[in-house]
Write a protein that holds these residues in place. Structure first.
Motif, PDB file in Angstrom:
ATOM      1  N   ALA A   1      -4.418 -14.058   3.809  1.00 22.92           N
ATOM      2  CA  ALA A   1      -4.863 -14.383   2.451  1.00 22.92           C
ATOM      3  C   ALA A   1      -4.898 -13.163   1.536  1.00 22.92           C
ATOM      4  O   ALA A   1      -5.132 -13.301   0.332  1.00 22.92           O
ATOM      5  N   GLY A   2      -4.686 -11.973   2.093  1.00 26.98           N
ATOM      6  CA  GLY A   2      -4.656 -10.764   1.269  1.00 26.98           C
ATOM      7  C   GLY A   2      -6.008 -10.139   1.013  1.00 26.98           C
ATOM      8  O   GLY A   2      -6.134  -9.274   0.138  1.00 26.98           O
ATOM      9  N   GLU A   3      -7.029 -10.554   1.769  1.00 23.01           N
ATOM     10  CA  GLU A   3      -8.346  -9.966   1.570  1.00 23.01           C
ATOM     11  C   GLU A   3      -8.380  -8.499   1.999  1.00 23.01           C
ATOM     12  O   GLU A   3      -9.204  -7.722   1.514  1.00 23.01           O
ATOM     13  N   PHE A   4      -7.496  -8.134   2.916  1.00 28.29           N
ATOM     14  CA  PHE A   4      -7.332  -6.741   3.309  1.00 28.29           C
ATOM     15  C   PHE A   4      -5.918  -6.325   2.907  1.00 28.29           C
ATOM     16  O   PHE A   4      -4.939  -6.895   3.382  1.00 28.29           O
ATOM     17  N   ALA A   5      -5.799  -5.360   2.034  1.00 27.76           N
ATOM     18  CA  ALA A   5      -4.502  -4.978   1.491  1.00 27.76           C
ATOM     19  C   ALA A   5      -3.615  -4.350   2.563  1.00 27.76           C
ATOM     20  O   ALA A   5      -4.095  -3.671   3.475  1.00 27.76           O
ATOM     21  N   ARG A   6      -2.320  -4.596   2.445  1.00 27.10           N
ATOM     22  CA  ARG A   6      -1.358  -3.971   3.345  1.00 27.10           C
ATOM     23  C   ARG A   6      -1.503  -2.445   3.265  1.00 27.10           C
ATOM     24  O   ARG A   6      -1.541  -1.866   2.172  1.00 27.10           O
ATOM     25  N   GLY A   7      -1.607  -1.786   4.390  1.00 23.96           N
ATOM     26  CA  GLY A   7      -1.747  -0.347   4.444  1.00 23.96           C
ATOM     27  C   GLY A   7      -3.187   0.135   4.503  1.00 23.96           C
ATOM     28  O   GLY A   7      -3.436   1.312   4.785  1.00 23.96           O
ATOM     29  N   SER A   8      -4.134  -0.774   4.230  1.00 25.87           N
ATOM     30  CA  SER A   8      -5.549  -0.389   4.292  1.00 25.87           C
ATOM     31  C   SER A   8      -6.058  -0.509   5.728  1.00 25.87           C
ATOM     32  O   SER A   8      -5.423  -1.120   6.586  1.00 25.87           O
ATOM     33  N   PHE A   9      -7.222   0.089   5.980  1.00 23.52           N
ATOM     34  CA  PHE A   9      -7.834   0.006   7.300  1.00 23.52           C
ATOM     35  C   PHE A   9      -8.908  -1.076   7.308  1.00 23.52           C
ATOM     36  O   PHE A   9      -9.648  -1.231   6.327  1.00 23.52           O
ATOM     37  N   LEU A  10      -8.955  -1.820   8.407  1.00 22.55           N
ATOM     38  CA  LEU A  10     -10.028  -2.791   8.563  1.00 22.55           C
ATOM     39  C   LEU A  10     -11.363  -2.068   8.703  1.00 22.55           C
ATOM     40  O   LEU A  10     -11.408  -0.912   9.132  1.00 22.55           O
ATOM     41  N   PRO A  11     -12.464  -2.732   8.334  1.00 20.89           N
ATOM     42  CA  PRO A  11     -13.772  -2.144   8.614  1.00 20.89           C
ATOM     43  C   PRO A  11     -13.899  -1.861  10.116  1.00 20.89           C
ATOM     44  O   PRO A  11     -13.230  -2.488  10.943  1.00 20.89           O
ATOM     45  N   SER A  12     -14.749  -0.939  10.471  1.00 23.42           N
ATOM     46  CA  SER A  12     -14.934  -0.594  11.879  1.00 23.42           C
ATOM     47  C   SER A  12     -15.554  -1.766  12.642  1.00 23.42           C
ATOM     48  O   SER A  12     -16.118  -2.688  12.046  1.00 23.42           O
ATOM     49  N   SER A  13     -15.434  -1.710  13.953  1.00 22.86           N
ATOM     50  CA  SER A  13     -16.037  -2.759  14.781  1.00 22.86           C
ATOM     51  C   SER A  13     -17.554  -2.789  14.580  1.00 22.86           C
ATOM     52  O   SER A  13     -18.173  -3.866  14.650  1.00 22.86           O
TER      53      SER A  13
ATOM     54  N   LEU B   1       0.230  -7.991  12.954  1.00 25.67           N
ATOM     55  CA  LEU B   1      -0.526  -8.030  11.700  1.00 25.67           C
ATOM     56  C   LEU B   1      -1.266  -6.729  11.440  1.00 25.67           C
ATOM     57  O   LEU B   1      -1.479  -6.345  10.283  1.00 25.67           O
ATOM     58  N   VAL B   2      -1.690  -6.062  12.504  1.00 22.33           N
ATOM     59  CA  VAL B   2      -2.359  -4.770  12.381  1.00 22.33           C
ATOM     60  C   VAL B   2      -1.789  -3.838  13.439  1.00 22.33           C
ATOM     61  O   VAL B   2      -1.178  -4.270  14.409  1.00 22.33           O
ATOM     62  N   GLU B   3      -1.999  -2.546  13.234  1.00 20.87           N
ATOM     63  CA  GLU B   3      -1.623  -1.569  14.242  1.00 20.87           C
ATOM     64  C   GLU B   3      -2.826  -0.694  14.554  1.00 20.87           C
ATOM     65  O   GLU B   3      -3.657  -0.415  13.675  1.00 20.87           O
ATOM     66  N   SER B   4      -2.941  -0.304  15.801  1.00 24.39           N
ATOM     67  CA  SER B   4      -4.054   0.528  16.249  1.00 24.39           C
ATOM     68  C   SER B   4      -3.652   1.994  16.185  1.00 24.39           C
ATOM     69  O   SER B   4      -2.661   2.388  16.814  1.00 24.39           O
ATOM     70  N   LEU B   5      -4.386   2.769  15.422  1.00 21.36           N
ATOM     71  CA  LEU B   5      -4.120   4.200  15.290  1.00 21.36           C
ATOM     72  C   LEU B   5      -5.276   4.960  15.928  1.00 21.36           C
ATOM     73  O   LEU B   5      -6.415   4.868  15.462  1.00 21.36           O
TER      74      LEU B   5
END
Length: 242
Positions: free
Chosen positions: A20-32, A58-62
């Motif tokens: 839905a785009g609530e998290f922009a492409r290239g941004s980081f998800l909030p922490s666990s 959908l996401v990558e782990s860095l």
């Protein structure tokens, strides 16, 4: 029917939010630590819920940075030609794909039946992964009886070749094609390679014949959420992009 686990709920909600785009492409998800209260779960459950999203691409782990949003890959048009081949719209050939493997193995029942041989017959299998805009959309396997591969020996090498042209060069050119298209759930291996999660796949079986005998079968699993399959005949006009 079993109820979804807390982990599954975390995965589903984060997937919905990303698409839905609530998290922009290239941004980081909030922490666990930040996400755990949102879902009313412990941090380990959040981490487990993120695993399928990594597998889906959908996401990558860095390491030491967190989970960065890649975003849902866009859908595009793939033309299913009259000969049963697949081509991304506007392209003249499918290309050789990546992660090419060539191996000899026993054929599973469906492949043996397509090649009109006994269960467990020996076949040469060439498998490739096709990508569009950097994301996988199709997993293709090209299977030939071992006797055919022994004639066209380049089929046994992990190199990019036009298999059907190679067969023709060795006097085994196709004079008949049978294709079948269905939609089904992805196998575990298909979901892993295509990073498709729970999305279904289009499955196309294509068998080539020479003098009435099958010389190859081609099995292609396609991410149904990424591809719009189309088929035309004659000389249709160009359609404007939507």
């Amino acid at each position: 029917m079993s109820q979804p686990s807390q982990q599954d709920k975390v995965t589903a909600e984060l997937r919905r939010a990303i698409v839905a785009g609530e998290f922009a492409r290239g941004s980081f998800l909030p922490s666990s630590r930040e996400l755990a209260p949102r879902f009313g779960v412990v941090r380990n459950t959040v981490m487990a819920g993120l695993g399928p999203l990594v597998e889906e691409g959908l996401v990558e782990s860095l390491p030491k940075r967190g989970y960065r949003v890649i975003g849902a890959p866009s859908a595009f048009e793939v033309v299913w030609t009259q000969g049963g081949q697949l081509l991304p719209a506007g392209e003249e050939e499918l290309g050789h794909g990546g992660e090419l493997r060539a191996e000899i193995r026993q054929a599973p029942g469906p492949v043996a039946r397509l090649l009109q041989g006994p269960d467990g017959m020996t076949v040469a299998v060439r498998s490739t992964v096709h990508r569009y805009a950097g994301a996988p959309w199709a997993l293709r396997e090209f299977c030939t009886p071992r006797s055919v591969a022994d004639v066209a020996r380049r089929l046994l090498e992990p190199e990019g070749v036009d298999e059907e042209r190679l067969l023709a060069e060795h006097g085994l050119g196709q004079d008949g094609i049978r294709s079948c298209w269905s939609t089904r759930a992805a196998t575990a291996d298909e979901a892993r390679v295509l990073k498709s999660g729970s999305a279904p796949v289009h499955f196309i079986q294509r068998t080539g014949f020479h003098q009435g005998q099958p010389v190859f079968c081609e099995l292609t699993a396609i991410r149904a959420d990424r591809v719009h399959l189309s088929r035309s005949a004659g000389n249709p006009p160009e359609m404007p992009e939507t």
